[in-house]
Write an enzyme that holds these catalytic residues in place. Sequence first.
Site, short mmCIF file in Angstrom:
data_model
loop_
_atom_site.label_atom_id
_atom_site.label_comp_id
_atom_site.label_asym_id
_atom_site.label_seq_id
_atom_site.Cartn_x
_atom_site.Cartn_y
_atom_site.Cartn_z
CD GLU A 79 1.84 -5.71 3.75
OE1 GLU A 79 1.29 -5.21 3.08
OE2 GLU A 79 3.71 -5.68 3.49
CE1 TYR A 126 6.65 0.93 0.21
CE2 TYR A 126 7.51 1.44 -1.33
CZ TYR A 126 6.76 0.50 -1.34
OH TYR A 126 5.73 -0.39 -1.58
#
Length: 176
Positions: free
Chosen positions: A27, A115
């Site tokens: 994050e 990803y």
Amino acid sequence: MENPCLTFVTPTLLAGDRSLVNVIAHEISHSWTGNLVTNCNWEHFWLNEGFTVFLERKIIGKLNGELERQFESEDGFENTLTETVNSVFGPHHEFTKLIPKLEGDPEDAFSSVPYEKGSALLFTIESVVGDKERFEEFLKKYIAKYAYKSICTDTWKAELYDFFKDKEASYTRFSI
């Protein structure tokens, strides 16, 4: 959940055993890739998530050593990406491409592919270039140059090729 200049963290992520540090690293990495530099459209979503996973693992490598970074990358490729390609979509499905042609709802294409495949591509390029410090220098310059912009893969690729002109023989075998 990441937002520009702010990351919301639930207390459950702050485990005393540091088992969820990778989520925090992911994050925080979005502050640079995903928020500061972002994809121009959802077909180039890997520019957000592939880069973020790559940077997340770079952080984990700094914290726990290069072997841990390599293990996380291998595990992501072998288990997560391979499972998604073979069990969810099939190996020749449009959504297994790094830059899929999206028609309809882009959420239909959402999976681990951008990803893990994106991160694997960056890991591979870093390995082919053969100089981790120089690849980090490239990433810093790329992020600084495209800060506050939305870009496509061709823009990133041109920047990569320009930065590594001296390594052209190493990377011309890639079809990005």
